[in-house]
Design a protein around this motif. Structure first.
Motif, PDB file in Angstrom:
ATOM      1  N   ASP A  12      -6.359  -1.430 -23.247  1.00  0.00           N
ATOM      2  CA  ASP A  12      -5.715  -2.557 -23.926  1.00  0.00           C
ATOM      3  C   ASP A  12      -4.279  -2.649 -23.431  1.00  0.00           C
ATOM      4  O   ASP A  12      -3.413  -1.877 -23.845  1.00  0.00           O
ATOM      5  N   ASP A  13      -4.021  -3.586 -22.531  1.00  0.00           N
ATOM      6  CA  ASP A  13      -2.686  -3.674 -21.939  1.00  0.00           C
ATOM      7  C   ASP A  13      -1.639  -4.207 -22.900  1.00  0.00           C
ATOM      8  O   ASP A  13      -0.447  -4.222 -22.584  1.00  0.00           O
ATOM      9  N   SER A  14      -2.058  -4.635 -24.095  1.00  0.00           N
ATOM     10  CA  SER A  14      -1.095  -5.121 -25.091  1.00  0.00           C
ATOM     11  C   SER A  14      -0.652  -4.033 -26.063  1.00  0.00           C
ATOM     12  O   SER A  14       0.203  -4.274 -26.908  1.00  0.00           O
ATOM     13  N   ASP A  15      -1.212  -2.848 -25.933  1.00  0.00           N
ATOM     14  CA  ASP A  15      -0.870  -1.743 -26.830  1.00  0.00           C
ATOM     15  C   ASP A  15       0.556  -1.270 -26.525  1.00  0.00           C
ATOM     16  O   ASP A  15       0.827  -0.760 -25.429  1.00  0.00           O
ATOM     17  N   ASN A  19       1.966   1.072 -23.375  1.00  0.00           N
ATOM     18  CA  ASN A  19       2.936   0.520 -22.437  1.00  0.00           C
ATOM     19  C   ASN A  19       4.202   1.367 -22.349  1.00  0.00           C
ATOM     20  O   ASN A  19       4.773   1.531 -21.268  1.00  0.00           O
ATOM     21  N   LEU A  20       4.637   1.914 -23.481  1.00  0.00           N
ATOM     22  CA  LEU A  20       5.797   2.783 -23.459  1.00  0.00           C
ATOM     23  C   LEU A  20       5.545   4.030 -22.611  1.00  0.00           C
ATOM     24  O   LEU A  20       6.400   4.447 -21.826  1.00  0.00           O
ATOM     25  N   GLU A  21       4.371   4.594 -22.768  1.00  0.00           N
ATOM     26  CA  GLU A  21       4.035   5.772 -21.979  1.00  0.00           C
ATOM     27  C   GLU A  21       3.913   5.428 -20.501  1.00  0.00           C
ATOM     28  O   GLU A  21       4.343   6.177 -19.631  1.00  0.00           O
ATOM     29  N   ARG A  33      -0.169  -2.311 -10.509  1.00  0.00           N
ATOM     30  CA  ARG A  33      -0.218  -3.766 -10.637  1.00  0.00           C
ATOM     31  C   ARG A  33      -0.891  -4.186 -11.940  1.00  0.00           C
ATOM     32  O   ARG A  33      -1.796  -3.496 -12.438  1.00  0.00           O
ATOM     33  N   SER A  34      -0.489  -5.327 -12.476  1.00  0.00           N
ATOM     34  CA  SER A  34      -1.027  -5.798 -13.756  1.00  0.00           C
ATOM     35  C   SER A  34      -2.525  -6.043 -13.693  1.00  0.00           C
ATOM     36  O   SER A  34      -3.220  -5.906 -14.702  1.00  0.00           O
ATOM     37  N   VAL A  35      -3.044  -6.398 -12.517  1.00  0.00           N
ATOM     38  CA  VAL A  35      -4.485  -6.659 -12.413  1.00  0.00           C
ATOM     39  C   VAL A  35      -5.314  -5.404 -12.661  1.00  0.00           C
ATOM     40  O   VAL A  35      -6.526  -5.482 -12.861  1.00  0.00           O
ATOM     41  N   ARG A  36      -4.666  -4.250 -12.627  1.00  0.00           N
ATOM     42  CA  ARG A  36      -5.384  -3.007 -12.923  1.00  0.00           C
ATOM     43  C   ARG A  36      -5.658  -2.854 -14.422  1.00  0.00           C
ATOM     44  O   ARG A  36      -6.504  -2.067 -14.818  1.00  0.00           O
ATOM     45  N   TYR A  37      -4.936  -3.591 -15.260  1.00  0.00           N
ATOM     46  CA  TYR A  37      -4.985  -3.314 -16.685  1.00  0.00           C
ATOM     47  C   TYR A  37      -5.231  -4.522 -17.585  1.00  0.00           C
ATOM     48  O   TYR A  37      -5.688  -4.350 -18.712  1.00  0.00           O
ATOM     49  N   ARG A  38      -4.904  -5.729 -17.149  1.00  0.00           N
ATOM     50  CA  ARG A  38      -4.885  -6.841 -18.090  1.00  0.00           C
ATOM     51  C   ARG A  38      -6.275  -7.125 -18.654  1.00  0.00           C
ATOM     52  O   ARG A  38      -7.296  -6.965 -17.995  1.00  0.00           O
ATOM     53  N   ASP A  39      -6.270  -7.580 -19.898  1.00  0.00           N
ATOM     54  CA  ASP A  39      -7.501  -7.773 -20.658  1.00  0.00           C
ATOM     55  C   ASP A  39      -7.883  -9.252 -20.654  1.00  0.00           C
ATOM     56  O   ASP A  39      -7.087 -10.118 -21.034  1.00  0.00           O
ATOM     57  N   TRP A  40      -9.127  -9.538 -20.275  1.00  0.00           N
ATOM     58  CA  TRP A  40      -9.622 -10.911 -20.246  1.00  0.00           C
ATOM     59  C   TRP A  40     -10.307 -11.302 -21.553  1.00  0.00           C
ATOM     60  O   TRP A  40     -10.867 -12.376 -21.680  1.00  0.00           O
ATOM     61  N   ASN A  41     -10.302 -10.407 -22.535  1.00  0.00           N
ATOM     62  CA  ASN A  41     -10.920 -10.670 -23.844  1.00  0.00           C
ATOM     63  C   ASN A  41     -12.410 -11.000 -23.734  1.00  0.00           C
ATOM     64  O   ASN A  41     -12.938 -11.847 -24.452  1.00  0.00           O
ATOM     65  N   THR A  64     -11.395   5.353 -24.174  1.00  0.00           N
ATOM     66  CA  THR A  64     -10.097   4.678 -24.230  1.00  0.00           C
ATOM     67  C   THR A  64      -8.948   5.684 -24.353  1.00  0.00           C
ATOM     68  O   THR A  64      -9.140   6.854 -24.695  1.00  0.00           O
ATOM     69  N   TYR A  65      -7.758   5.184 -24.111  1.00  0.00           N
ATOM     70  CA  TYR A  65      -6.516   5.925 -24.334  1.00  0.00           C
ATOM     71  C   TYR A  65      -6.356   6.282 -25.806  1.00  0.00           C
ATOM     72  O   TYR A  65      -5.692   7.250 -26.169  1.00  0.00           O
ATOM     73  N   GLY A  66      -6.978   5.515 -26.665  1.00  0.00           N
ATOM     74  CA  GLY A  66      -6.861   5.706 -28.108  1.00  0.00           C
ATOM     75  C   GLY A  66      -6.883   4.393 -28.844  1.00  0.00           C
ATOM     76  O   GLY A  66      -7.188   4.329 -30.042  1.00  0.00           O
ATOM     77  N   HIS A  67      -6.577   3.311 -28.140  1.00  0.00           N
ATOM     78  CA  HIS A  67      -6.618   1.991 -28.777  1.00  0.00           C
ATOM     79  C   HIS A  67      -8.063   1.492 -28.875  1.00  0.00           C
ATOM     80  O   HIS A  67      -8.935   1.890 -28.096  1.00  0.00           O
TER      81      HIS A  67
END
Length: 330
Positions: A12-15, A19-21, A33-41, A64-67
Motif C-alpha cells: 500500500d503505497d499510501s501507508d 513511506n516514512l521507513e 521508482r513509483s511504478v514499483r509500488y503504486r496501487d491501482w485499486n 504485506t509490510y503490515g498494512h
C-alpha cells in the motif's frame, strides 16, 4: 492431489508509516521508482476472480509490510495474513525489494508443499482447475521455453541473467536433451523456435519468462537454498531491487532443468503492460481470452483516468462482492 495454496504479495503505497521507513533508505542505489509500488485499486477484483474461477484453492496467504485494505475480511477462514516479519529474518527488515520478499516465500509457516505464487497484477481470467497448475504427481505445469537473456535498461533481465549464471553451474545442454520433449513441445507453438535457436550452445543461454503466476514445489526452494545460500543471501541485504539481485524465477529454472514439470500451452496466459491504450487488456477481461493475465504497471499520461478505466472493466466483469470483503464495507 494435495492441497494447493495461493500466495500473493501486496504493498500500500499510501501507508504513511511505510513511506516514512522507505524514505530512511532512499540513499540506497536500488530501484525505487513509483511504478514499483503504486496501487491501482484492483486488488478486490483479484479476490473476486479467485472466488469465481478457482474456488478449489485451499488457503490464500496475503503477504504485506503490515498494512491491509480496509475492505478485506481478515477473519475469512481461507485467508491467512502474513507480515514480512513472520518469515523474513529481522536483520533484513524493513525491505522494499520484492525479490527479498519472494526468495523466502517457502518459509511462510504452514504453507502447503504445492503452491502458486501471484503478484498483485496477476489475475485468473476464466475458470481453471488444479490440474492446470499441478499434475497428479504434484509436478508443476509450465512452458519450458529457452531464450537468450539480453540485459537492457529498466528491465528485469539483469536479474534473470544472474539466475542463469547459477543455472550454468549445475546444468548444460545435456540436461535439456534428457528431457527434450519437455523443452520442444507442440504445446509451445511458435515459441519452440526460441529453444531450437539456443541448441548449438553447450551452456544455457536463458529462459523465456512468461511473467505468469508460477506453480512451485516448496522442496525446490529448500534445495536451491541449500546449494546457493551464499549467493541468495546477498540479495536479502538489498533494501530495493538492484541489478545484482537474484529473484524467485531461479526456483522455476531449477524445476525446468531438472525436468520436474509437465508441459502446458504457452498461450495459457497473456502478459500486458498498461499504457495509454488498454483496449487489448479490456477485451481480454471481458471476453475471457486467456486463463491468466498479467497487467504490469508502466508509465501512463493520466494515471487516474487509466486506473478508472481498468476498475470499470473489472467491475463490469466481477460486480459481486467476494467472501473476502467485509459486508459492511462502504
Amino acid at each position: 492431489m494435495e492441497k494447493i495454496d495461493f500466495v500473493i504479495d501486496w504493498v500500500d503505497d499510501s501507508d504513511p508509516d511505510w513511506n516514512l521507513e522507505r524514505q530512511k533508505y532512499q540513499v540506497d542505489t536500488g530501484d525505487n521508482r513509483s511504478v514499483r509500488y503504486r496501487d491501482w485499486n484492483l486488488l478486490k477484483y483479484w479476490f473476486r476472480s479467485v472466488e469465481v474461477n478457482a474456488p478449489w484453492v485451499n488457503k490464500i496467504y496475503f503477504v504485506t509490510y503490515g498494512h491491509l485494505p480496509s475492505w478485506l475480511d481478515i477473519n475469512n477462514p481461507k485467508l491467512v495474513i502474513v507480515n514480512h516479519k513472520d518469515y523474513i529474518p529481522s536483520e533484513y527488515l524493513p525491505t522494499f525489494n520484492s525479490n527479498v520478499i519472494e526468495l523466502l516465500i517457502h518459509k511462510i509457516p504452514n504453507l502447503s508443499e504445492q503452491f502458486i505464487l501471484f503478484n498483485d497484477d496477476c489475475y485468473i481470467n476464466k475458470p481453471v482447475r488444479k490440474e492446470d497448475f499441478f499434475n497428479s504427481k504434484g509436478r508443476p505445469l509450465d512452458a519450458g521455453v529457452l531464450s537468450p537473456q539480453l540485459p537492457k535498461e529498466n528491465s528485469i533481465t539483469h536479474i534473470t541473467t544472474n539466475n542463469v549464471e547459477i543455472i550454468n553451474k549445475y546444468f548444460s545442454r545435456i540436461d535439456i536433451m534428457k528431457n527434450i520433449f519437455k523443452f520442444i513441445n507442440i504445446k509451445y507453438g511458435k515459441q519452440n523456435v526460441k529453444t531450437i535457436a539456443t541448441m548449438p550452445w553447450k551452456i544455457i543461454l536463458g529462459f523465456h519468462d512468461f511473467h505468469m503466476p508460477n506453480a512451485f514445489n516448496k522442496q525446490t526452494f529448500k534445495d536451491v537454498w541449500n546449494m546457493e545460500s551464499n549467493n541468495l543471501k546477498r540479495t536479502l541485504g538489498n533494501k530495493f531491487r538492484t541489478k545484482e539481485d537474484y529473484n524467485v524465477w531461479i526456483f522455476r529454472y531449477f524445476q525446468l532443468m531438472r525436468g520436474q514439470f509437465t508441459p502446458r500451452k504457452a498461450s495459457f496466459g497473456k502478459y500486458y503492460e498498461i499504457s495509454d491504450n488498454n483496449n487489448s487488456i479490456i477485451e481480454d477481461i471481458q471476453e475471457k481470452l486467456h486463463a491468466l493475465i498479467v497487467i504490469n504497471d508502466s508509465e501512463v499520461t493520466d494515471f487516474e483516468a487509466t486506473k478508472k478505466e481498468l476498475i470499470n472493466s473489472f467491475e463490469s466483469r466481477y460486480p459481486t462482492m467476494s467472501m473476502f470483503e467485509k459486508r459492511n464495507n462502504c
